[in-house]
Design a protein around this motif. Structure first.
Motif, PDB file in Angstrom:
ATOM      1  N   THR A  37       0.858  -1.180   0.000  1.00  0.00           N
ATOM      2  CA  THR A  37       0.000   0.000   0.000  1.00  0.00           C
ATOM      3  C   THR A  37       0.895   1.231   0.000  1.00  0.00           C
ATOM      4  O   THR A  37       2.081   1.127   0.243  1.00  0.00           O
ATOM      5  CB  THR A  37      -0.944   0.003   1.229  1.00  0.00           C
ATOM      6  N   ASP A  63      -5.923  -9.217  -6.097  1.00  0.00           N
ATOM      7  CA  ASP A  63      -6.757  -8.021  -5.919  1.00  0.00           C
ATOM      8  C   ASP A  63      -5.969  -6.823  -5.394  1.00  0.00           C
ATOM      9  O   ASP A  63      -6.111  -5.710  -5.904  1.00  0.00           O
ATOM     10  CB  ASP A  63      -7.936  -8.318  -4.981  1.00  0.00           C
ATOM     11  N   SER A  64      -5.133  -7.031  -4.388  1.00  0.00           N
ATOM     12  CA  SER A  64      -4.380  -5.890  -3.835  1.00  0.00           C
ATOM     13  C   SER A  64      -3.361  -5.372  -4.848  1.00  0.00           C
ATOM     14  O   SER A  64      -3.142  -4.166  -4.946  1.00  0.00           O
ATOM     15  CB  SER A  64      -3.702  -6.265  -2.512  1.00  0.00           C
ATOM     16  N   GLU A  66      -3.738  -5.478  -8.123  1.00  0.00           N
ATOM     17  CA  GLU A  66      -4.496  -4.757  -9.150  1.00  0.00           C
ATOM     18  C   GLU A  66      -4.950  -3.386  -8.652  1.00  0.00           C
ATOM     19  O   GLU A  66      -4.945  -2.411  -9.398  1.00  0.00           O
ATOM     20  CB  GLU A  66      -5.703  -5.582  -9.620  1.00  0.00           C
ATOM     21  N   LYS A  67      -5.306  -3.289  -7.382  1.00  0.00           N
ATOM     22  CA  LYS A  67      -5.706  -2.008  -6.793  1.00  0.00           C
ATOM     23  C   LYS A  67      -4.521  -1.038  -6.825  1.00  0.00           C
ATOM     24  O   LYS A  67      -4.661   0.127  -7.197  1.00  0.00           O
ATOM     25  CB  LYS A  67      -6.178  -2.233  -5.359  1.00  0.00           C
ATOM     26  N   LEU A  68      -3.347  -1.538  -6.450  1.00  0.00           N
ATOM     27  CA  LEU A  68      -2.138  -0.724  -6.466  1.00  0.00           C
ATOM     28  C   LEU A  68      -1.786  -0.308  -7.900  1.00  0.00           C
ATOM     29  O   LEU A  68      -1.436   0.833  -8.168  1.00  0.00           O
ATOM     30  CB  LEU A  68      -0.991  -1.522  -5.837  1.00  0.00           C
ATOM     31  N   ARG A  69      -1.920  -1.254  -8.822  1.00  0.00           N
ATOM     32  CA  ARG A  69      -1.628  -0.977 -10.238  1.00  0.00           C
ATOM     33  C   ARG A  69      -2.531   0.137 -10.772  1.00  0.00           C
ATOM     34  O   ARG A  69      -2.078   1.035 -11.476  1.00  0.00           O
ATOM     35  CB  ARG A  69      -1.806  -2.257 -11.057  1.00  0.00           C
ATOM     36  N   LYS A  70      -3.829   0.108 -10.430  1.00  0.00           N
ATOM     37  CA  LYS A  70      -4.763   1.143 -10.881  1.00  0.00           C
ATOM     38  C   LYS A  70      -4.346   2.512 -10.361  1.00  0.00           C
ATOM     39  O   LYS A  70      -4.407   3.503 -11.085  1.00  0.00           O
ATOM     40  CB  LYS A  70      -6.183   0.829 -10.390  1.00  0.00           C
ATOM     41  N   ARG A  71      -3.914   2.553  -9.125  1.00  0.00           N
ATOM     42  CA  ARG A  71      -3.483   3.822  -8.538  1.00  0.00           C
ATOM     43  C   ARG A  71      -2.257   4.357  -9.265  1.00  0.00           C
ATOM     44  O   ARG A  71      -2.164   5.545  -9.559  1.00  0.00           O
ATOM     45  CB  ARG A  71      -3.198   3.627  -7.048  1.00  0.00           C
TER      46      ARG A  71
END
Length: 118
Positions: A37, A63-64, A66-71
């Motif tokens: 994060t 999932d985590s 991919e969330k980081l990648r989007k950011r």
């Protein structure tokens, strides 16, 4: 972050990812670990630091990750995103040969012994 100048920066999630990739990479590459994060202030600091560098994002296929990648796609639209095969899920557990091929595909020089299948 390192004071000596390198023009390639690889962003990974965990310390085990960083250690695994560090052994494979042959050229000077700054490897930054987000610990899964990243705070708003740390992201602002990164934006300044990465302004004139080639940025590569290598995160887990979960999932985590991919969330980081989007950011990172939002904050660093010019960054190159590197993907491991989803079957490995984590950078740290992906075979070294696979990681070497992913890095080589992004024009990051790797130690040749990792390119040979064992």
């Amino acid at each position: 972050m390192n004071d000596s100048y390198v023009d390639k920066v690889l962003i990974v999630e965990g310390k085990s990812d960083k250690n695994k990739v560090k052994n494979i990479v042959k050229e000077p590459v700054e490897i930054i670990c987000t610990n899964g994060t990243i705070s708003h202030s740390k992201m602002e600091e990164l934006i300044d630091f990465l302004e004139d560098k080639d940025v590569y994002i290598l995160v887990d296929a979960d999932d985590s990750g991919e969330k980081l990648r989007k950011r990172f796609k939002r904050e660093f639209p010019h960054a190159e995103h590197l993907y491991i095969d989803r079957m490995y899920r984590e950078v740290a557990t992906a075979p070294e040969h696979h990681l070497a091929m992913v890095l080589l595909g992004a024009n990051i020089d790797v130690h040749t012994e990792f390119l040979e299948m064992s």
